[in-house]
Design a protein around this motif. Structure first.
Motif: not given
Ligand SMILES: Nc1ncnc2c1ncn2[C@@H]1O[C@H](COP(=O)(O)OP(=O)(O)OP(=O)(O)O)[C@@H](O)[C@H]1O
Ligand SMILES: [Mg+2]
Length: 357
Positions: A106-112, A270, A308-310
């Motif tokens: 969870g929380g790895v950025g699937k939805s994004t 991600n 990248p994480f932005i």
């Protein structure tokens, strides 16, 4: 002499790099017109998001000027017909490709990733839908800043839900039908039936890509979708660290299980590195390095992007605004990834093995 035959003969020397056949025999050249020194034609791409289109255009200009007439003025237009292997199917008839975005952790950025992939493909001109299949924790309402409920309409004797539209994408989420703080407390069979309704009882219309944002893990929702719907392929999202990789491997195993057998499109890493807005070019590898590549090597899936994480992307997600275009580093990395996804699907549909690693 510039003649249609000579131009076509020259263009039959140009090879589509992924499909490895020439543009003429692939039927990719249309509307060829010659007026004096002017040679005009259209290249029909297998996806509007094709990252190779400039490369192909240059090769076409070279072929015509080198092989036919050095004075030819070549004008190329592009159009696209997204390819599909789905035909004569009663399920989601107008949908050419169904892409599931999964992760394990969870929380790895699937939805994004799912939302921005939809935006990216739509911006290139594709017809895109996004289904939020995370019944327990829907994210699409927040990511797109939507709080209204979809309408129902009778179409051809069926009562169908009409997806909401924003930024050119057809959107559906159970979150559109709930209050923001309401929780879903359902058992497995109800969840499966809700998912089936979201696929079958919705006026999705004709779509090049229907993207499905999956919940974390490997549960009922995944199995219902995988076993009852013709998923073109799944994308696996991971972050670089081992904890995320371990769960991503489980997702890969599930999709490869007998009776599930969903093709895997590739992996996207991600939050690959943190890149502060005020330190251009600087990269901080907060979660380690090379996890996506490792997963790609282990599983044989291509690594399609390193995102990248932005900070501005997190903020855009929370505020329900389009994250693309907020930050150059992110937008560039994302466009490259989205192009790779589209390319990978086109290659799969054409039955050619991928050159992406
Ligand atoms: N590349 C990124 N840069 C900055 N923030 C990001 C990035 N990707 C995701 N985020 C943020 O990380 C958080 C988690 O992302 P997201 O909700 O997309 O993950 P998820 O895998 O769908 O989570 P869940 O498993 O709960 O469904 C969100 O706040 C999101 O805005
Ligand atoms: Mg999510």
């Amino acid at each position: 002499m510039l003649t249609k035959d000579k131009v076509l003969e020259a263009l039959s020397q140009v090879i589509e790099p992924d499909l490895r056949k020439d543009l003429v025999s692939l039927g990719m050249i249309e509307n060829l017109v010659i007026e004096g020194k002017q040679v005009k034609f259209t290249i029909v791409l297998t996806t509007p998001a094709c990252p190779l289109k400039d490369l192909m255009a240059n090769a076409c200009v070279n072929a015509v000027t080198k092989l036919v007439d050095p004075g030819a003025e070549v004008q190329i237009n592009f159009t696209s017909r997204v390819n599909t292997v789905r035909q004569n199917s009663d399920v989601l008839k107008g949908v050419k490709n169904i892409i599931a975005v999964a992760s394990g952790k969870g929380g790895v950025g699937k939805s994004t990733v799912a939302a921005n992939l939809a935006l990216s493909l739509a911006e290139e001109g594709a017809k895109v839908g996004l289904l939020d299949a995370d019944i327990y924790g829907p994210s699409v309402p927040t990511l797109f800043g939507i709080s209204s409920a979809p309408e129902m309409k009778e179409i051809d004797g069926h009562n169908l839900m009409i997806p909401l539209e924003k930024n050119g994408i057809r959107l559906l989420s159970i979150g559109f039908m709930m209050k923001a703080d309401q929780a879903i407390v359902w058992r497995g069979p109800m969840i499966s039936s809700a998912i089936r309704q979201f696929m079958n009882d919705v006026a999705w219309g004709s779509l090049d890509y229907l993207i499905i944002d999956l919940p974390p893990g490997t549960g009922d929702i995944h199995l219902t979708l995988a076993q009852q719907f013709p998923i073109t392929g799944a994308l696996i999202v991971t972050t670089p660290q081992e904890l995320a990789l371990a769960d991503a491997r489980k997702a890969v195993t599930m999709f490869r299980m007998q009776g599930v057998a969903v093709p895997l499109i590739g992996v996207v890493e991600n939050m690959s590195y943190f890149s502060p807005e005020d330190q251009e070019g600087k990269r901080y590898y907060l979660f380690g390095k090379g996890g996506g590549e490792k997963l790609s090597m282990e599983t044989g899936m291509p690594l399609l992007g390193e995102i990248p994480f932005i900070e501005a992307v997190r903020a855009a997600g929370d505020e329900g605004i389009n994250a693309l275009g907020q930050n150059k580093v992110y937008t560039e990395a994302f466009a490259k990834f989205a192009g790779n996804v589209a390319r990978q699907i086109a290659v799969k549909n054409a039955g050619v093995s991928s050159r992406l690693k």
